[in-house]
Design a protein around this motif. Structure first.
Motif, mmCIF file in Angstrom:
data_model
loop_
_atom_site.group_PDB
_atom_site.id
_atom_site.type_symbol
_atom_site.label_atom_id
_atom_site.label_comp_id
_atom_site.label_asym_id
_atom_site.label_seq_id
_atom_site.Cartn_x
_atom_site.Cartn_y
_atom_site.Cartn_z
ATOM 1 N N VAL A 1 72.322 -79.446 90.028
ATOM 2 C CA VAL A 1 72.966 -80.127 90.852
ATOM 3 C C VAL A 1 74.199 -81.174 89.574
ATOM 4 C CG1 VAL A 1 73.252 -82.518 92.235
ATOM 5 C CG2 VAL A 1 71.341 -80.550 92.315
ATOM 6 N N ARG A 2 74.347 -81.585 88.537
ATOM 7 C CA ARG A 2 75.273 -81.865 87.960
ATOM 8 C C ARG A 2 75.966 -81.066 87.618
ATOM 9 N NH1 ARG A 2 71.760 -84.634 84.881
ATOM 10 N NH2 ARG A 2 71.855 -83.078 83.129
ATOM 11 N N GLN A 3 75.526 -79.879 86.703
ATOM 12 C CA GLN A 3 76.254 -78.410 86.459
ATOM 13 C C GLN A 3 76.696 -77.380 87.046
ATOM 14 O OE1 GLN A 3 77.673 -78.501 83.106
ATOM 15 N NE2 GLN A 3 76.703 -80.782 83.100
ATOM 16 N N LYS A 4 76.363 -77.082 88.188
ATOM 17 C CA LYS A 4 76.857 -76.186 89.019
ATOM 18 C C LYS A 4 78.412 -75.693 89.700
ATOM 19 C CE LYS A 4 75.756 -77.110 93.782
ATOM 20 N NZ LYS A 4 75.176 -77.158 94.022
ATOM 21 N N GLU A 5 78.828 -77.011 89.596
ATOM 22 C CA GLU A 5 79.663 -76.514 90.180
ATOM 23 C C GLU A 5 80.966 -76.145 89.358
ATOM 24 O OE1 GLU A 5 81.493 -76.016 93.135
ATOM 25 O OE2 GLU A 5 79.555 -75.939 93.568
ATOM 26 N N ALA A 6 80.629 -76.918 87.761
ATOM 27 C CA ALA A 6 81.985 -76.715 86.772
ATOM 28 C C ALA A 6 80.761 -75.531 85.673
ATOM 29 C CB ALA A 6 81.234 -77.689 85.829
ATOM 30 N N LEU A 7 80.347 -74.677 85.481
ATOM 31 C CA LEU A 7 79.616 -73.556 85.671
ATOM 32 C C LEU A 7 80.317 -72.673 86.577
ATOM 33 C CD1 LEU A 7 78.070 -72.415 83.347
ATOM 34 C CD2 LEU A 7 76.114 -72.637 84.789
ATOM 35 N N LYS A 8 80.319 -72.640 87.443
ATOM 36 C CA LYS A 8 80.702 -71.772 88.566
ATOM 37 C C LYS A 8 82.544 -71.500 88.474
ATOM 38 C CE LYS A 8 81.733 -71.562 92.922
ATOM 39 N NZ LYS A 8 81.423 -72.260 95.029
ATOM 40 N N ILE B 1 82.813 -69.472 84.799
ATOM 41 C CA ILE B 1 82.702 -68.298 85.334
ATOM 42 C C ILE B 1 83.097 -67.317 86.023
ATOM 43 C CG2 ILE B 1 80.734 -66.565 86.365
ATOM 44 C CD1 ILE B 1 78.750 -68.730 85.505
ATOM 45 N N ALA B 2 83.968 -68.088 86.864
ATOM 46 C CA ALA B 2 85.116 -67.279 88.283
ATOM 47 C C ALA B 2 86.156 -67.467 87.185
ATOM 48 C CB ALA B 2 85.012 -68.429 89.342
ATOM 49 N N SER B 3 86.761 -67.927 86.141
ATOM 50 C CA SER B 3 87.342 -67.839 85.561
ATOM 51 C C SER B 3 88.140 -66.365 84.643
ATOM 52 C CB SER B 3 87.957 -69.542 84.683
ATOM 53 O OG SER B 3 87.638 -69.469 83.947
ATOM 54 N N ARG B 4 86.835 -66.337 84.206
ATOM 55 C CA ARG B 4 85.769 -65.322 83.337
ATOM 56 C C ARG B 4 85.801 -63.639 83.796
ATOM 57 N NH1 ARG B 4 86.385 -70.484 81.585
ATOM 58 N NH2 ARG B 4 86.590 -70.666 78.808
ATOM 59 N N ILE B 5 85.290 -63.459 84.380
ATOM 60 C CA ILE B 5 85.142 -62.383 85.613
ATOM 61 C C ILE B 5 85.804 -61.489 86.065
ATOM 62 C CG2 ILE B 5 82.714 -63.264 85.166
ATOM 63 C CD1 ILE B 5 82.019 -63.727 88.144
ATOM 64 N N ASP B 6 86.047 -60.149 86.716
ATOM 65 C CA ASP B 6 86.750 -59.594 87.439
ATOM 66 C C ASP B 6 86.546 -59.644 88.883
ATOM 67 O OD1 ASP B 6 87.973 -58.534 84.943
ATOM 68 O OD2 ASP B 6 86.584 -56.820 85.381
ATOM 69 N N PRO C 1 85.389 -63.107 91.074
ATOM 70 C CA PRO C 1 85.732 -64.457 90.971
ATOM 71 C C PRO C 1 84.287 -64.759 92.671
ATOM 72 C CG PRO C 1 87.305 -64.216 90.674
ATOM 73 C CD PRO C 1 87.222 -63.092 90.616
ATOM 74 N N ASP C 2 84.133 -64.011 93.272
ATOM 75 C CA ASP C 2 83.397 -64.502 94.360
ATOM 76 C C ASP C 2 81.974 -63.691 93.718
ATOM 77 O OD1 ASP C 2 84.427 -60.934 93.848
ATOM 78 O OD2 ASP C 2 83.204 -60.991 95.781
ATOM 79 N N GLU C 3 81.885 -63.413 92.555
ATOM 80 C CA GLU C 3 80.276 -63.386 92.167
ATOM 81 C C GLU C 3 80.011 -64.430 91.294
ATOM 82 O OE1 GLU C 3 79.998 -59.555 90.767
ATOM 83 O OE2 GLU C 3 80.399 -58.390 92.404
ATOM 84 N N ALA C 4 80.314 -65.372 91.158
ATOM 85 C CA ALA C 4 80.521 -66.300 89.847
ATOM 86 C C ALA C 4 79.511 -67.346 91.042
ATOM 87 C CB ALA C 4 81.929 -67.225 90.135
ATOM 88 N N GLU C 5 78.692 -67.699 91.694
ATOM 89 C CA GLU C 5 77.477 -67.853 92.395
ATOM 90 C C GLU C 5 76.505 -67.496 91.958
ATOM 91 O OE1 GLU C 5 75.379 -70.783 94.583
ATOM 92 O OE2 GLU C 5 77.825 -71.201 94.307
ATOM 93 N N ASP C 6 76.416 -66.272 92.258
ATOM 94 C CA ASP C 6 75.744 -65.337 91.916
ATOM 95 C C ASP C 6 74.554 -65.170 90.924
ATOM 96 O OD1 ASP C 6 75.432 -64.694 95.031
ATOM 97 O OD2 ASP C 6 76.714 -62.568 94.034
ATOM 98 N N VAL C 7 76.631 -65.523 90.042
ATOM 99 C CA VAL C 7 75.290 -65.853 88.273
ATOM 100 C C VAL C 7 74.897 -67.183 87.708
ATOM 101 C CG1 VAL C 7 76.491 -65.441 85.813
ATOM 102 C CG2 VAL C 7 77.779 -64.553 87.511
ATOM 103 N N VAL C 8 75.829 -67.998 88.758
ATOM 104 C CA VAL C 8 74.873 -69.940 88.466
ATOM 105 C C VAL C 8 73.838 -69.385 89.060
ATOM 106 C CG1 VAL C 8 75.345 -71.522 89.331
ATOM 107 C CG2 VAL C 8 77.310 -70.990 88.955
ATOM 108 N N TYR D 1 75.304 -72.484 79.434
ATOM 109 C CA TYR D 1 77.269 -71.651 79.182
ATOM 110 C C TYR D 1 76.690 -70.596 78.914
ATOM 111 C CZ TYR D 1 79.716 -75.814 81.680
ATOM 112 O OH TYR D 1 80.140 -76.092 82.460
ATOM 113 N N LYS D 2 75.370 -70.859 77.711
ATOM 114 C CA LYS D 2 75.077 -69.152 76.397
ATOM 115 C C LYS D 2 74.445 -68.161 77.565
ATOM 116 C CE LYS D 2 73.329 -68.043 72.202
ATOM 117 N NZ LYS D 2 74.388 -67.610 71.486
ATOM 118 N N VAL D 3 73.779 -68.719 78.206
ATOM 119 C CA VAL D 3 73.251 -67.475 79.427
ATOM 120 C C VAL D 3 74.004 -67.038 80.358
ATOM 121 C CG1 VAL D 3 71.552 -67.517 81.233
ATOM 122 C CG2 VAL D 3 71.020 -68.115 78.912
ATOM 123 N N ALA D 4 75.090 -68.222 81.095
ATOM 124 C CA ALA D 4 76.208 -67.605 81.472
ATOM 125 C C ALA D 4 77.381 -66.230 80.878
ATOM 126 C CB ALA D 4 76.804 -69.147 82.257
#
Length: 173
Positions: free
Chosen positions: A15-22, A25-30, A32-39, A63-66
């Motif tokens: 709950v606390r980290q999902k948006e920050a993690l999203k 991730i979105a800023s680092r993958i080709d 970004p619309d798949e960031a939610e899936d990665v989270v 973050y390491k798993v991400a």
């Protein structure tokens, strides 16, 4: 090692980290619309091992798993683009004529035939990797062989298909 069952801590972290993690991730993958899936994949993996994760390590581990999942996805995208990229580049550069559409369909059929003609174990490893997007470790478990054997099968399959496609396509093209 102390075994923990900290479901509430992991849920609170989600709950606390999902948006920050999203956003991370979105800023680092080709894609970004798949960031939610990665989270979701990150927390699914953490959930599988929740009994062994200390509450203090959850955020850094997430973050390491991400990072690892993003690297896996990038490798898969590059692998997909190897063969399909060549096929679609060829299709896109052609004029939109009936003859060229037929030519592309023939090329696709040739590709399918070449995949089918691979030795059975090589074909299985290649198809699981290319079409099912499984990792070599997952394929190794499914086929009951070593990860290195799977990697070798995939490498040889890609090489065979590419070589044969080039030979046959240019023979007819």
């Amino acid at each position: 090692m102390e075994v923990r069952n900290d479901e509430k801590g992991l849920a609170a972290c989600y709950v606390r980290q999902k948006e920050a993690l999203k956003h991370y991730i979105a800023s680092r993958i080709d894609r970004p619309d798949e960031a939610e899936d990665v989270v979701q994949d990150v927390f699914e993996r953490l959930w599988k091992h929740k009994d062994f994760i200390s509450p203090e390590a959850v955020v850094s581990l997430a973050y390491k798993v991400a990072r690892n999942l993003m690297a896996d996805r990038q490798r898969r995208y590059r692998k997909e683009n190897d063969v399909w990229g060549e096929l679609f580049y060829t299709q896109e550069t052609l004029q939109d004529t009936t003859e060229e559409k037929v030519s592309f369909k023939e090329l696709k059929l040739m590709f399918d035939r070449l995949v089918f003609a691979l030795p059975e174990k090589r074909r299985k490893a290649y198809c699981l990797s290319f079409f099912e997007n499984l990792t070599p470790s997952e394929i190794a478990r499914e086929l009951s062989v070593s990860k290195r054997t799977v990697e070798q099968h995939i490498l040889l399959a890609r090489k065979d298909i590419k070589t044969q496609l080039q030979k046959e396509y240019f023979r007819y093209g």
